[in-house]
Design a protein around this motif. Structure first.
Motif, PDB file in Angstrom:
ATOM      1  N   ARG A 102      -6.596 -11.171  10.694  1.00  0.00           N
ATOM      2  CA  ARG A 102      -7.335  -9.972  10.317  1.00  0.00           C
ATOM      3  C   ARG A 102      -8.621  -9.872  11.125  1.00  0.00           C
ATOM      4  NH1 ARG A 102      -5.451 -11.674   5.050  1.00  0.00           N
ATOM      5  NH2 ARG A 102      -4.187 -10.032   4.137  1.00  0.00           N
ATOM      6  N   THR A 103      -9.173  -8.669  11.149  1.00  0.00           N
ATOM      7  CA  THR A 103     -10.497  -8.438  11.725  1.00  0.00           C
ATOM      8  C   THR A 103     -11.488  -8.392  10.569  1.00  0.00           C
ATOM      9  OG1 THR A 103      -9.551  -7.140  13.522  1.00  0.00           O
ATOM     10  CG2 THR A 103     -11.894  -6.887  13.107  1.00  0.00           C
ATOM     11  N   GLY A 104     -12.533  -9.198  10.672  1.00  0.00           N
ATOM     12  CA  GLY A 104     -13.526  -9.251   9.615  1.00  0.00           C
ATOM     13  C   GLY A 104     -14.810  -8.566  10.031  1.00  0.00           C
TER      14      GLY A 104
ATOM     15  N   PHE B 250      -7.015  -0.334   1.344  1.00  0.00           N
ATOM     16  CA  PHE B 250      -6.641   0.798   2.185  1.00  0.00           C
ATOM     17  C   PHE B 250      -6.485   0.423   3.654  1.00  0.00           C
ATOM     18  CE2 PHE B 250     -11.143   0.552   1.487  1.00  0.00           C
ATOM     19  CZ  PHE B 250     -11.707   0.693   2.740  1.00  0.00           C
ATOM     20  N   GLN B 251      -6.959  -0.767   4.058  1.00  0.00           N
ATOM     21  CA  GLN B 251      -6.803  -1.266   5.431  1.00  0.00           C
ATOM     22  C   GLN B 251      -6.425  -2.743   5.358  1.00  0.00           C
ATOM     23  OE1 GLN B 251     -10.750  -0.286   6.884  1.00  0.00           O
ATOM     24  NE2 GLN B 251      -9.881   1.296   8.217  1.00  0.00           N
ATOM     25  N   PRO B 252      -5.118  -3.044   5.317  1.00  0.00           N
ATOM     26  CA  PRO B 252      -4.699  -4.436   5.110  1.00  0.00           C
ATOM     27  C   PRO B 252      -5.014  -5.364   6.284  1.00  0.00           C
ATOM     28  CG  PRO B 252      -2.799  -3.020   5.471  1.00  0.00           C
ATOM     29  CD  PRO B 252      -3.990  -2.121   5.376  1.00  0.00           C
ATOM     30  N   ASP B 253      -5.267  -4.823   7.483  1.00  0.00           N
ATOM     31  CA  ASP B 253      -5.561  -5.679   8.630  1.00  0.00           C
ATOM     32  C   ASP B 253      -7.054  -5.901   8.819  1.00  0.00           C
ATOM     33  OD1 ASP B 253      -5.868  -2.999   9.249  1.00  0.00           O
ATOM     34  OD2 ASP B 253      -5.468  -3.311  11.377  1.00  0.00           O
ATOM     35  N   LYS B 254      -7.887  -5.391   7.912  1.00  0.00           N
ATOM     36  CA  LYS B 254      -9.339  -5.581   7.994  1.00  0.00           C
ATOM     37  C   LYS B 254      -9.858  -6.165   6.689  1.00  0.00           C
ATOM     38  CE  LYS B 254     -10.167  -1.929  11.311  1.00  0.00           C
ATOM     39  NZ  LYS B 254     -10.910  -0.712  11.619  1.00  0.00           N
TER      40      LYS B 254
ATOM     41  N   LEU C 297     -15.456 -10.074  13.529  1.00  0.00           N
ATOM     42  CA  LEU C 297     -14.884 -11.396  13.768  1.00  0.00           C
ATOM     43  C   LEU C 297     -13.359 -11.306  13.809  1.00  0.00           C
ATOM     44  CD1 LEU C 297     -16.678 -13.071  10.750  1.00  0.00           C
ATOM     45  CD2 LEU C 297     -17.524 -13.145  13.056  1.00  0.00           C
ATOM     46  N   ALA C 298     -12.756 -12.174  14.586  1.00  0.00           N
ATOM     47  CA  ALA C 298     -11.306 -12.365  14.527  1.00  0.00           C
ATOM     48  C   ALA C 298     -11.067 -13.525  13.566  1.00  0.00           C
ATOM     49  CB  ALA C 298     -10.739 -12.678  15.900  1.00  0.00           C
ATOM     50  N   LEU C 299     -10.275 -13.284  12.528  1.00  0.00           N
ATOM     51  CA  LEU C 299     -10.059 -14.264  11.472  1.00  0.00           C
ATOM     52  C   LEU C 299      -8.594 -14.651  11.385  1.00  0.00           C
ATOM     53  CD1 LEU C 299     -12.080 -12.479   8.645  1.00  0.00           C
ATOM     54  CD2 LEU C 299     -12.853 -14.409  10.018  1.00  0.00           C
TER      55      LEU C 299
END
Length: 111
Positions: free
Chosen positions: A27-29, A54-58, A17-19
């Motif tokens: 973020r990408t969910g 460890f992955q701030p954009d997810k 998902l795009a959040l």
């Protein structure tokens, strides 16, 4: 605390998902395995996500809130007052057209 509220902008496929999070980060969910095929998530839904160190954009989707639950969260101050609850993809697309006018400016007396 490692958790954040977010609104679903669009479905990317394959459980992704795009959040838009309420801390103003996109973020990408990823839908958890226990939620797949059991909880249906649509565009505009309010979800609770678990942030990854460890992955701030997810992020991982932990829970989907119903419309009534989201309104209660907004009443308790957990969601901002400008949060749009139960907003569809069409509503989001129309809001994205900044400066769009309701009236197209056609004067039928001149025709």
């Amino acid at each position: 605390d490692g958790q954040e509220y977010a609104q679903v902008l669009r479905m990317l496929g394959d459980g992704r998902l795009a959040l838009q999070c309420y801390d103003d980060v996109a973020r990408t969910g990823l839908i958890r395995g226990t939620m797949r095929r059991r909880v249906w998530i649509n565009t505009g839904d309010i979800v609770l996500i678990g942030l990854r160190e460890f992955q701030p954009d997810k992020a991982d989707v932990i829970h989907k809130y119903t419309t009534e639950e989201a309104r209660n969260l907004q009443a308790f101050g957990e969601l901002p007052t400008n949060a749009r609850i139960n907003q569809t993809a069409v509503d989001m697309a129309l809001d994205g057209a900044d400066g769009a006018e309701e009236d197209t400016g056609i004067d039928f007396d001149e025709i």
